[in-house]
Write an enzyme that holds these catalytic residues in place. Sequence first.
Site, mmCIF file in Angstrom:
data_model
loop_
_atom_site.group_PDB
_atom_site.id
_atom_site.type_symbol
_atom_site.label_atom_id
_atom_site.label_comp_id
_atom_site.label_asym_id
_atom_site.label_seq_id
_atom_site.Cartn_x
_atom_site.Cartn_y
_atom_site.Cartn_z
ATOM 1 N N ASP A 47 0.859 -1.175 0.000
ATOM 2 C CA ASP A 47 0.000 0.000 0.000
ATOM 3 C C ASP A 47 0.902 1.234 0.000
ATOM 4 O O ASP A 47 2.088 1.147 0.339
ATOM 5 C CB ASP A 47 -0.889 -0.034 1.245
ATOM 6 C CG ASP A 47 -1.674 1.246 1.446
ATOM 7 O OD1 ASP A 47 -2.420 1.631 0.535
ATOM 8 O OD2 ASP A 47 -1.514 1.866 2.517
ATOM 9 N N ASP A 70 -0.152 5.082 0.953
ATOM 10 C CA ASP A 70 -0.363 6.047 2.035
ATOM 11 C C ASP A 70 -0.321 5.376 3.403
ATOM 12 O O ASP A 70 -1.033 4.408 3.665
ATOM 13 C CB ASP A 70 -1.717 6.745 1.864
ATOM 14 C CG ASP A 70 -1.752 7.635 0.636
ATOM 15 O OD1 ASP A 70 -0.833 8.452 0.481
ATOM 16 O OD2 ASP A 70 -2.697 7.505 -0.170
ATOM 17 N N GLU A 118 -17.974 4.400 3.493
ATOM 18 C CA GLU A 118 -16.895 3.455 3.187
ATOM 19 C C GLU A 118 -16.584 2.564 4.384
ATOM 20 O O GLU A 118 -16.258 1.380 4.228
ATOM 21 C CB GLU A 118 -15.640 4.226 2.775
ATOM 22 C CG GLU A 118 -14.452 3.346 2.444
ATOM 23 C CD GLU A 118 -13.219 4.147 2.077
ATOM 24 O OE1 GLU A 118 -12.227 3.529 1.647
ATOM 25 O OE2 GLU A 118 -13.238 5.391 2.218
ATOM 26 N N SER A 175 -2.774 1.347 -5.002
ATOM 27 C CA SER A 175 -3.376 2.547 -4.436
ATOM 28 C C SER A 175 -4.706 2.822 -5.113
ATOM 29 O O SER A 175 -4.837 2.679 -6.333
ATOM 30 C CB SER A 175 -2.452 3.758 -4.616
ATOM 31 O OG SER A 175 -3.095 4.944 -4.192
ATOM 32 N N ALA A 176 -5.681 3.222 -4.301
ATOM 33 C CA ALA A 176 -6.969 3.641 -4.852
ATOM 34 C C ALA A 176 -6.937 5.110 -5.251
ATOM 35 O O ALA A 176 -7.952 5.667 -5.655
ATOM 36 C CB ALA A 176 -8.080 3.407 -3.828
ATOM 37 N N LYS A 185 -8.670 -2.750 -4.923
ATOM 38 C CA LYS A 185 -7.240 -2.578 -5.211
ATOM 39 C C LYS A 185 -6.504 -3.866 -4.843
ATOM 40 O O LYS A 185 -5.958 -4.016 -3.762
ATOM 41 C CB LYS A 185 -6.650 -1.367 -4.477
ATOM 42 C CG LYS A 185 -6.721 -1.406 -2.969
ATOM 43 C CD LYS A 185 -5.860 -0.297 -2.367
ATOM 44 C CE LYS A 185 -5.719 -0.461 -0.868
ATOM 45 N NZ LYS A 185 -4.836 0.533 -0.258
ATOM 46 N N ASP A 241 -1.230 -0.730 6.040
ATOM 47 C CA ASP A 241 -1.470 -0.076 7.327
ATOM 48 C C ASP A 241 -2.924 -0.181 7.764
ATOM 49 O O ASP A 241 -3.289 0.348 8.816
ATOM 50 C CB ASP A 241 -1.044 1.400 7.277
ATOM 51 C CG ASP A 241 -1.957 2.257 6.419
ATOM 52 O OD1 ASP A 241 -2.364 3.344 6.866
ATOM 53 O OD2 ASP A 241 -2.271 1.840 5.285
#
Length: 425
Positions: free
Chosen positions: A93, A95, A137, A205-206, A255, A294
């Site tokens: 991932d 971020d 979400e 990554s989205a 993702k 994360d």
Amino acid sequence: MSCYRLQNILTALPACIKITYNPQPCYLTFTSPTSNNSRVLCCGYSSKNQVKKMEAGHHDLSKVTVVGDPQLLQRRIDAVRLAGPAKLQVIADFDGTLTNYFVNGRRGQSSHGILKQGNAEYDDKRQALYEYYHPLEFSPTIPVEEKTKLMEEWWGKTHNLLIEGGLTYDAIKESVTSSAIAFRDGVVELFEFLEERDIPVLIFSAGLADIIEEVLRQKVHRSFKNVKIVSNRMVFDNDGRLISFKGKLIHSLNKNEHALEMAAPVHEHFGDGDGPINDNASVRKRTNVLLLGDHLGDLGMSDGLDYETRISAGFLNDNIENNLSNYRKAFDVVYLNDAPMWGVVKLVSQMCSTDKMSGNDKSSGITGGAGAAKAPGSGSTGSVSGFDSGATKDGTMKAPGQDVRISMEGFEKNPAGYFRDLQKK
């Protein structure tokens, strides 16, 4: 984490777990009754203090590392090591995983949050979409199928606003330049270590691939031929104005390796003429995976890959008291308090070591032995890898960035120091 808040952790653990408290420095040792070797170290420093110590060069990884089942992790490391680097891929991932959670003592920005398209009206419209859809979400009451449709709706509307608002590539450059985003200490060295061994890295990554590439360009100043980005990619006209998006829409719930056709090598966008190490078909054949994330949802990034062995490393950056129990159960190893990437560098060096192994091999610092499964045909009850426990080994590894061999134990003790010395040469 102050001492009086430790009660939040204690109440979340089963009563059968043995707990030892050490106040100086403040950490807990957890021992499971099913395995005397299964223990967890929980850092007692606050995030800000820990970050300062890391920045000062004190990389005491034991204080920020949690391993719920050391024997299981050791078996997986041995399995990956036995198969060799040619079978390994890394899925990461972006971020909060490759990048720091805190930057200069404050919450760092995400690749989503840094974008300012130079049109306040459209920035406000995108923010309004965020405020509406973001709670949905993470809603525990919305079924996955319905939530997936909502995410497609959110991402689609956001992309349309970027086009309608006249986003330019210059605006992306300016957004990154003024952003509070930074890579974890050790990320570049991790990429270099993997590049030298032809191990592909897929960054999922989205967000927007073009922003991630610009962050790499401005913050790292170099490309990596083994790194690919699986994310939403923009199409610009000759004037650098966004006109469309390319290919499949990637959002937070899809993702994963099902979206691998969207992968593009970073070096192509840096003007590097060399071809990629691996095409997407060959990446799928690499059935051992190191997954870095994360969030618990990041574990789904390996969906779509029929892997043999997966080792998952999670970065628990904040709200540790409430999340530690779930992260410890979900990830093979957890790094706390916005830790640097050196723990992963050490982990990868163990996975790529050419040493012969045994269930009694403690070179990785993770206890094996009694809980190790018998390898087929090994003839040794303590062997994970199939090598006899009395096998000899020279304890060396290929030196990253050099055509020599060095002590693996010495490298693992201080990978940051090794790379600092290498840069001075």
